[in-house]
Design a protein around this motif. Structure first.
Motif, PDB file in Angstrom:
ATOM      1  N   PRO A 169       1.803  20.286   6.405  1.00 51.59           N
ATOM      2  CA  PRO A 169       1.968  19.491   7.296  1.00 51.59           C
ATOM      3  C   PRO A 169       0.578  19.597   7.636  1.00 51.59           C
ATOM      4  CG  PRO A 169       4.401  21.110   6.982  1.00 51.59           C
ATOM      5  CD  PRO A 169       3.739  21.123   5.992  1.00 51.59           C
ATOM      6  N   GLY A 170      -0.022  18.883   8.538  1.00 55.43           N
ATOM      7  CA  GLY A 170      -1.064  19.060   8.700  1.00 55.43           C
ATOM      8  C   GLY A 170      -2.011  19.236   7.405  1.00 55.43           C
ATOM      9  N   LYS A 171      -1.349  18.319   6.342  1.00 52.86           N
ATOM     10  CA  LYS A 171      -2.318  17.803   5.490  1.00 52.86           C
ATOM     11  C   LYS A 171      -2.574  16.827   4.669  1.00 52.86           C
ATOM     12  CE  LYS A 171      -2.410  22.746   2.680  1.00 52.86           C
ATOM     13  NZ  LYS A 171      -1.922  23.298   1.205  1.00 52.86           N
ATOM     14  N   GLU A 172      -3.501  16.041   4.404  1.00 56.03           N
ATOM     15  CA  GLU A 172      -2.982  14.656   3.713  1.00 56.03           C
ATOM     16  C   GLU A 172      -2.382  14.248   2.424  1.00 56.03           C
ATOM     17  OE1 GLU A 172      -7.750  13.154   4.347  1.00 56.03           O
ATOM     18  OE2 GLU A 172      -7.058  13.010   2.676  1.00 56.03           O
ATOM     19  N   ARG A 173      -1.191  13.114   2.166  1.00 51.93           N
ATOM     20  CA  ARG A 173      -0.307  12.709   1.292  1.00 51.93           C
ATOM     21  C   ARG A 173      -1.463  12.736  -0.175  1.00 51.93           C
ATOM     22  NH1 ARG A 173       1.380   6.997   2.208  1.00 51.93           N
ATOM     23  NH2 ARG A 173      -0.588   7.436   1.292  1.00 51.93           N
ATOM     24  N   GLU A 174      -0.962  13.442  -1.383  1.00 49.30           N
ATOM     25  CA  GLU A 174      -1.697  13.796  -1.884  1.00 49.30           C
ATOM     26  C   GLU A 174      -0.656  12.980  -2.614  1.00 49.30           C
ATOM     27  OE1 GLU A 174      -2.852  17.192  -3.660  1.00 49.30           O
ATOM     28  OE2 GLU A 174      -0.673  18.299  -2.217  1.00 49.30           O
ATOM     29  N   GLY A 175      -1.260  12.516  -4.483  1.00 49.60           N
ATOM     30  CA  GLY A 175      -0.346  12.744  -5.566  1.00 49.60           C
ATOM     31  C   GLY A 175       0.383  13.741  -6.623  1.00 49.60           C
ATOM     32  N   VAL A 176       1.043  13.735  -6.903  1.00 51.61           N
ATOM     33  CA  VAL A 176       1.876  14.381  -7.840  1.00 51.61           C
ATOM     34  C   VAL A 176       2.496  13.858  -8.994  1.00 51.61           C
ATOM     35  CG1 VAL A 176       3.728  15.785  -8.091  1.00 51.61           C
ATOM     36  CG2 VAL A 176       3.401  15.159  -5.741  1.00 51.61           C
ATOM     37  N   ALA A 177       2.833  12.863  -9.121  1.00 53.70           N
ATOM     38  CA  ALA A 177       2.955  12.471 -10.892  1.00 53.70           C
ATOM     39  C   ALA A 177       3.339  11.089 -10.529  1.00 53.70           C
ATOM     40  CB  ALA A 177       3.723  13.212 -11.591  1.00 53.70           C
ATOM     41  N   HIS A 178       2.628  10.403 -11.893  1.00 55.70           N
ATOM     42  CA  HIS A 178       3.578   8.905 -11.876  1.00 55.70           C
ATOM     43  C   HIS A 178       4.060   8.529 -13.354  1.00 55.70           C
ATOM     44  CE1 HIS A 178       1.336   8.999  -8.346  1.00 55.70           C
ATOM     45  NE2 HIS A 178       2.058   8.007  -7.739  1.00 55.70           N
ATOM     46  N   ILE A 179       4.999   7.520 -13.899  1.00 55.49           N
ATOM     47  CA  ILE A 179       5.171   6.576 -14.943  1.00 55.49           C
ATOM     48  C   ILE A 179       5.293   5.901 -14.745  1.00 55.49           C
ATOM     49  CG2 ILE A 179       7.411   7.152 -14.216  1.00 55.49           C
ATOM     50  CD1 ILE A 179       7.691   8.246 -17.305  1.00 55.49           C
ATOM     51  N   ASP A 180       5.098   4.528 -15.585  1.00 55.17           N
ATOM     52  CA  ASP A 180       4.938   3.891 -15.975  1.00 55.17           C
ATOM     53  C   ASP A 180       6.639   2.893 -16.879  1.00 55.17           C
ATOM     54  OD1 ASP A 180       2.949   2.877 -17.845  1.00 55.17           O
ATOM     55  OD2 ASP A 180       3.986   3.255 -17.900  1.00 55.17           O
ATOM     56  N   SER A 181       6.474   1.447 -16.954  1.00 62.21           N
ATOM     57  CA  SER A 181       7.866   1.891 -16.951  1.00 62.21           C
ATOM     58  C   SER A 181       7.522   1.799 -19.014  1.00 62.21           C
ATOM     59  CB  SER A 181       7.952  -0.535 -17.129  1.00 62.21           C
ATOM     60  OG  SER A 181       7.184  -0.853 -17.228  1.00 62.21           O
ATOM     61  N   HIS A 182       6.730   2.023 -19.154  1.00 62.86           N
ATOM     62  CA  HIS A 182       6.135   1.785 -20.963  1.00 62.86           C
ATOM     63  C   HIS A 182       5.675   3.465 -20.849  1.00 62.86           C
ATOM     64  CE1 HIS A 182       5.018  -2.261 -21.103  1.00 62.86           C
ATOM     65  NE2 HIS A 182       3.906  -2.540 -19.981  1.00 62.86           N
ATOM     66  N   GLN A 183       6.309   4.302 -19.873  1.00 59.26           N
ATOM     67  CA  GLN A 183       6.433   5.887 -20.306  1.00 59.26           C
ATOM     68  C   GLN A 183       5.509   6.120 -20.080  1.00 59.26           C
ATOM     69  OE1 GLN A 183       9.764   7.612 -20.457  1.00 59.26           O
ATOM     70  NE2 GLN A 183      10.934   5.376 -20.254  1.00 59.26           N
ATOM     71  N   ARG A 184       4.044   6.213 -19.908  1.00 55.32           N
ATOM     72  CA  ARG A 184       2.983   6.255 -19.429  1.00 55.32           C
ATOM     73  C   ARG A 184       2.380   7.030 -18.460  1.00 55.32           C
ATOM     74  NH1 ARG A 184      -0.364   1.099 -21.241  1.00 55.32           N
ATOM     75  NH2 ARG A 184       1.161   0.679 -19.404  1.00 55.32           N
ATOM     76  N   THR A 185       2.449   8.679 -18.299  1.00 55.33           N
ATOM     77  CA  THR A 185       2.495   9.513 -17.544  1.00 55.33           C
ATOM     78  C   THR A 185       0.929   9.571 -16.721  1.00 55.33           C
ATOM     79  OG1 THR A 185       2.120  10.940 -18.778  1.00 55.33           O
ATOM     80  CG2 THR A 185       4.405  10.095 -18.088  1.00 55.33           C
ATOM     81  N   CYS A 201       5.465   0.711 -12.218  1.00 57.65           N
ATOM     82  CA  CYS A 201       5.351   1.637 -11.960  1.00 57.65           C
ATOM     83  C   CYS A 201       6.010   2.710 -11.453  1.00 57.65           C
ATOM     84  CB  CYS A 201       3.411   2.043 -11.689  1.00 57.65           C
ATOM     85  SG  CYS A 201       3.032   3.492 -11.025  1.00 57.65           S
ATOM     86  N   MET A 202       6.560   3.769 -10.983  1.00 59.44           N
ATOM     87  CA  MET A 202       6.585   4.899 -10.294  1.00 59.44           C
ATOM     88  C   MET A 202       6.175   6.261 -10.041  1.00 59.44           C
ATOM     89  SD  MET A 202      11.368   3.697 -10.688  1.00 59.44           S
ATOM     90  CE  MET A 202      11.713   4.918  -8.850  1.00 59.44           C
ATOM     91  N   GLY A 203       6.261   6.702  -8.733  1.00 57.60           N
ATOM     92  CA  GLY A 203       5.550   8.074  -8.758  1.00 57.60           C
ATOM     93  C   GLY A 203       6.366   8.951  -8.150  1.00 57.60           C
ATOM     94  N   TRP A 204       5.252  10.124  -7.258  1.00 54.86           N
ATOM     95  CA  TRP A 204       6.196  11.083  -6.310  1.00 54.86           C
ATOM     96  C   TRP A 204       4.651  11.097  -5.571  1.00 54.86           C
ATOM     97  CZ3 TRP A 204      10.778  12.377  -5.189  1.00 54.86           C
ATOM     98  CH2 TRP A 204      11.542  11.919  -6.439  1.00 54.86           C
ATOM     99  N   PHE A 205       4.242  11.647  -4.431  1.00 59.34           N
ATOM    100  CA  PHE A 205       3.981  11.869  -3.586  1.00 59.34           C
ATOM    101  C   PHE A 205       4.230  13.381  -3.077  1.00 59.34           C
ATOM    102  CE2 PHE A 205       0.449   8.241  -3.664  1.00 59.34           C
ATOM    103  CZ  PHE A 205       0.967   7.532  -4.855  1.00 59.34           C
ATOM    104  N   ARG A 206       3.007  13.797  -2.272  1.00 60.68           N
ATOM    105  CA  ARG A 206       3.827  14.822  -1.192  1.00 60.68           C
ATOM    106  C   ARG A 206       3.174  14.767  -0.081  1.00 60.68           C
ATOM    107  NH1 ARG A 206       2.896  19.998  -5.246  1.00 60.68           N
ATOM    108  NH2 ARG A 206      -0.005  19.720  -5.419  1.00 60.68           N
TER     109      ARG A 206
END
Length: 125
Positions: free
Chosen positions: A41-57, A33-38
């Motif tokens: 400044p001053g905010k908590e980290r949050e997930g943006v989008a993820h995709i696995d090796s089966h192409q599920r998002t 699984c690979m993905g993006w977090f962001r």
């Protein structure tokens, strides 16, 4: 050892687009699984989008319809196409990866290792 390198960040005006890339070197996991977090400044980290090796998002509700994540399994590279950008998406964007395709979402960030160094996205009004 897996290493992640992000690119594609930059500064754009409201309504613009950017495409982030993350290349995974040394990735030999059969499923993953690979993905993006962001993090802004001053905010908590949050997930943006993820995709696995089966192409599920999976996507954060705030980016659905505007962001698209994709995976090139051969190049072991993920992309994040970001359209209709607004100032509230300004943040450092990090790529992360984990072995296995399960729990491929933002709910378990501690499962992701390694992380990239981040690429800055800035949207001005």
């Amino acid at each position: 050892q897996v290493q992640l390198v992000e690119s594609g960040g930059g500064s754009v005006q409201t309504g613009g687009s950017l495409r982030l890339s993350c290349v995974a070197s040394g990735l030999t996991w059969s499923t993953y699984c690979m993905g993006w977090f962001r993090q802004a400044p001053g905010k908590e980290r949050e997930g943006v989008a993820h995709i696995d090796s089966h192409q599920r998002t999976t996507y954060a509700d705030s980016v659905k319809g505007r962001f698209t994540i994709s995976l090139d399994n051969v190049k072991k590279t993920i992309y994040l196409q970001m359209n209709s950008l607004a100032p509230e998406v300004t943040a450092m964007y990090y790529c992360a990866a984990k072995p296995g395709a399960g729990l491929c979402n933002a709910d378990f960030p501690s499962l992701f290792r390694p992380w990239g160094q981040g690429t800055q996205v800035t949207v001005s009004s």
